[in-house]
Design a protein around this motif. Structure first.
Motif, PDB file in Angstrom:
ATOM      1  N   SER A  84      25.360  -8.802 -29.637  1.00 10.45           N
ATOM      2  CA  SER A  84      25.668  -7.393 -29.820  1.00 10.45           C
ATOM      3  C   SER A  84      25.087  -6.920 -31.155  1.00 10.45           C
ATOM      4  N   ASN A  85      24.504  -5.735 -31.143  1.00  9.61           N
ATOM      5  CA  ASN A  85      23.927  -5.120 -32.347  1.00  9.61           C
ATOM      6  C   ASN A  85      22.624  -5.779 -32.799  1.00  9.61           C
ATOM      7  N   VAL A  86      21.944  -6.493 -31.887  1.00 10.94           N
ATOM      8  CA  VAL A  86      20.660  -7.107 -32.236  1.00 10.94           C
ATOM      9  C   VAL A  86      19.511  -6.113 -32.127  1.00 10.94           C
ATOM     10  N   GLY A  87      19.790  -4.933 -31.536  1.00  9.56           N
ATOM     11  CA  GLY A  87      18.746  -3.922 -31.372  1.00  9.56           C
ATOM     12  C   GLY A  87      18.101  -3.960 -29.997  1.00  9.56           C
ATOM     13  N   LYS A  88      18.854  -4.433 -29.010  1.00  7.68           N
ATOM     14  CA  LYS A  88      18.304  -4.610 -27.661  1.00  7.68           C
ATOM     15  C   LYS A  88      17.920  -3.277 -27.011  1.00  7.68           C
ATOM     16  N   SER A  89      18.834  -2.312 -27.045  1.00  3.31           N
ATOM     17  CA  SER A  89      18.552  -1.016 -26.419  1.00  3.31           C
ATOM     18  C   SER A  89      17.375  -0.325 -27.103  1.00  3.31           C
ATOM     19  N   LEU A  91      11.946 -11.934 -32.044  1.00  4.72           N
ATOM     20  CA  LEU A  91      12.604 -11.524 -33.282  1.00  4.72           C
ATOM     21  C   LEU A  91      12.627 -10.006 -33.361  1.00  4.72           C
ATOM     22  N   THR A  92      13.760  -9.431 -33.740  1.00  6.70           N
ATOM     23  CA  THR A  92      13.895  -7.978 -33.861  1.00  6.70           C
ATOM     24  C   THR A  92      14.079  -7.581 -35.327  1.00  6.70           C
ATOM     25  N   LYS A  93      13.879  -6.290 -35.593  1.00  3.27           N
ATOM     26  CA  LYS A  93      14.142  -5.691 -36.915  1.00  3.27           C
ATOM     27  C   LYS A  93      13.337  -6.365 -38.018  1.00  3.27           C
ATOM     28  N   THR A  94      12.086  -6.731 -37.716  1.00  5.32           N
ATOM     29  CA  THR A  94      11.280  -7.420 -38.730  1.00  5.32           C
ATOM     30  C   THR A  94      10.869  -6.489 -39.871  1.00  5.32           C
ATOM     31  N   ASP A  95      11.028  -5.169 -39.675  1.00  5.23           N
ATOM     32  CA  ASP A  95      10.745  -4.239 -40.778  1.00  5.23           C
ATOM     33  C   ASP A  95      11.791  -4.352 -41.889  1.00  5.23           C
ATOM     34  N   LYS A  96      12.908  -5.040 -41.602  1.00  2.00           N
ATOM     35  CA  LYS A  96      13.989  -5.158 -42.576  1.00  2.00           C
ATOM     36  C   LYS A  96      13.797  -6.334 -43.539  1.00  2.00           C
ATOM     37  N   ILE A  97      12.783  -7.175 -43.290  1.00  2.00           N
ATOM     38  CA  ILE A  97      12.530  -8.302 -44.192  1.00  2.00           C
ATOM     39  C   ILE A  97      11.065  -8.280 -44.615  1.00  2.00           C
ATOM     40  N   ILE A 141      16.566 -12.148 -31.237  1.00  2.00           N
ATOM     41  CA  ILE A 141      17.184 -12.738 -32.417  1.00  2.00           C
ATOM     42  C   ILE A 141      16.945 -11.802 -33.603  1.00  2.00           C
ATOM     43  N   ASP A 142      18.007 -11.408 -34.277  1.00  2.00           N
ATOM     44  CA  ASP A 142      17.896 -10.551 -35.455  1.00  2.00           C
ATOM     45  C   ASP A 142      17.172 -11.322 -36.560  1.00  2.00           C
ATOM     46  N   SER A 143      16.041 -10.801 -37.015  1.00  2.00           N
ATOM     47  CA  SER A 143      15.226 -11.526 -37.993  1.00  2.00           C
ATOM     48  C   SER A 143      15.943 -11.694 -39.337  1.00  2.00           C
ATOM     49  N   ARG A 144      16.965 -10.905 -39.589  1.00  2.00           N
ATOM     50  CA  ARG A 144      17.708 -11.028 -40.854  1.00  2.00           C
ATOM     51  C   ARG A 144      18.659 -12.224 -40.833  1.00  2.00           C
ATOM     52  N   HIS A 145      18.954 -12.722 -39.645  1.00  2.00           N
ATOM     53  CA  HIS A 145      19.952 -13.783 -39.523  1.00  2.00           C
ATOM     54  C   HIS A 145      19.431 -15.059 -38.879  1.00  2.00           C
ATOM     55  N   GLY A 146      18.349 -14.979 -38.102  1.00  2.00           N
ATOM     56  CA  GLY A 146      17.833 -16.154 -37.414  1.00  2.00           C
ATOM     57  C   GLY A 146      18.746 -16.593 -36.276  1.00  2.00           C
ATOM     58  N   ILE A 147      18.481 -17.761 -35.724  1.00  2.00           N
ATOM     59  CA  ILE A 147      19.255 -18.270 -34.585  1.00  2.00           C
ATOM     60  C   ILE A 147      20.642 -18.719 -35.056  1.00  2.00           C
ATOM     61  N   LYS A 148      21.677 -18.112 -34.488  1.00  2.00           N
ATOM     62  CA  LYS A 148      23.064 -18.447 -34.824  1.00  2.00           C
ATOM     63  C   LYS A 148      23.644 -19.356 -33.729  1.00  2.00           C
ATOM     64  N   LYS A 149      24.870 -19.810 -33.968  1.00  2.00           N
ATOM     65  CA  LYS A 149      25.494 -20.753 -33.047  1.00  2.00           C
ATOM     66  C   LYS A 149      25.593 -20.197 -31.628  1.00  2.00           C
ATOM     67  N   ASN A 150      26.019 -18.928 -31.485  1.00  2.00           N
ATOM     68  CA  ASN A 150      26.142 -18.429 -30.111  1.00  2.00           C
ATOM     69  C   ASN A 150      24.786 -18.131 -29.476  1.00  2.00           C
ATOM     70  N   ASP A 151      23.742 -17.944 -30.292  1.00  2.00           N
ATOM     71  CA  ASP A 151      22.388 -17.884 -29.731  1.00  2.00           C
ATOM     72  C   ASP A 151      22.019 -19.241 -29.138  1.00  2.00           C
ATOM     73  N   GLU A 152      22.333 -20.296 -29.876  1.00  2.00           N
ATOM     74  CA  GLU A 152      22.031 -21.649 -29.398  1.00  2.00           C
ATOM     75  C   GLU A 152      22.753 -21.943 -28.090  1.00  2.00           C
ATOM     76  N   GLU A 153      23.982 -21.450 -27.960  1.00  2.00           N
ATOM     77  CA  GLU A 153      24.737 -21.653 -26.720  1.00  2.00           C
ATOM     78  C   GLU A 153      24.043 -20.983 -25.543  1.00  2.00           C
ATOM     79  N   VAL A 154      23.477 -19.795 -25.772  1.00  2.00           N
ATOM     80  CA  VAL A 154      22.748 -19.099 -24.706  1.00  2.00           C
ATOM     81  C   VAL A 154      21.463 -19.848 -24.365  1.00  2.00           C
ATOM     82  N   LEU A 155      20.770 -20.341 -25.380  1.00  2.00           N
ATOM     83  CA  LEU A 155      19.551 -21.119 -25.121  1.00  2.00           C
ATOM     84  C   LEU A 155      19.891 -22.395 -24.344  1.00  2.00           C
TER      85      LEU A 155
END
Length: 219
Positions: A43-48, A161-167, A133-147
């Motif tokens: 949620s809030n990864v910028g999917k929409s 990777l999303t929101k790469t303009d933020k880094i 995957i939000d580029s500010r945070h990288g792969i998190k635990k629940n991302d790994e569960e989905v993978l």
């Protein structure tokens, strides 16, 4: 045949896209026909926002400051097809419910999870899942569960990777390398990691090309 007899010659993203259906349970899935690609992410990864940038139509996929708003499988297709036999769209985009929103009631999270898992296991026309995957945070635990789930279900997926303009640009390159290494041994992972920015339109053409290759259509 499409009314103008030549719509299939147009690239996938060279025509308007429309929302056709929200699917709250497997009973409401459209009949299998067009090939599908699905978008998954926290949620809030910028999917929409990414889907809107992909199809070049602001407001098509609903964006919200409230994480967890997407509670259904939302279907989008290119406009101009009747949907009848012989006049099906060339492909569909499926916006999947966001995961990892801790504030949602447990029963709601369980319903979302079951819907997503059932869809992934049972949809023969699903060609690839794009895991955002939000580029500010990288792969998190629940991302790994989905993978892990996608690997277990043998569903092909690609990390975006999303929101790469933020880094910083150097950080983007480093994150691509780190993410590529993390997924290298995952059996269902496509080896190339894409980097995108919905706000700056960065990487959108690369994502369009990747989708075109996945479904065997010109993007």
């Amino acid at each position: 045949m499409p009314a103008d007899g030549n719509m299939d010659a147009k690239p996938l993203f060279g025509r308007p896209w429309i929302f056709i259906r929200g699917v709250p349970s497997m009973d409401f899935l459209p009949p299998e026909g067009p090939l599908e690609v699905a978008f998954a992410g926290r949620s809030n990864v910028g999917k929409s926002s990414l889907i809107n940038a992909l199809v070049a139509k602001k407001g098509l996929a609903r964006t919200s400051n409230t994480p967890g708003r997407t509670q259904e499988l939302n279907y989008f297709v290119p406009d101009g097809y009747s949907g009848q036999a012989g006049d099906l769209p060339p492909m569909a985009i499926v916006d999947m419910p966001g995961y990892g929103y801790a504030q949602a009631p447990k029963a709601m999270v369980d319903n979302w999870t079951k819907l997503v898992f059932d869809y992934l296991r049972g949809r023969a026309t699903l060609k690839r899942v794009y895991v955002l995957i939000d580029s500010r945070h990288g792969i998190k635990k629940n991302d790994e569960e989905v993978l892990d789930l996608l690997d277990k279900a043998a569903v092909s997926y690609q990390v975006v990777l999303t929101k790469t303009d933020k880094i910083k640009e150097a950080g983007v390159r480093r994150l691509i390398e780190e993410t590529t290494e993390k997924i290298r041994k995952r059996p269902a992972a496509f080896p190339e990691v894409l980097a995108t920015s919905s706000e700056k339109a960065g990487g959108i053409d690369d994502l369009r090309r990747a989708i075109g290759i996945a479904v065997g259509k010109p993007a």
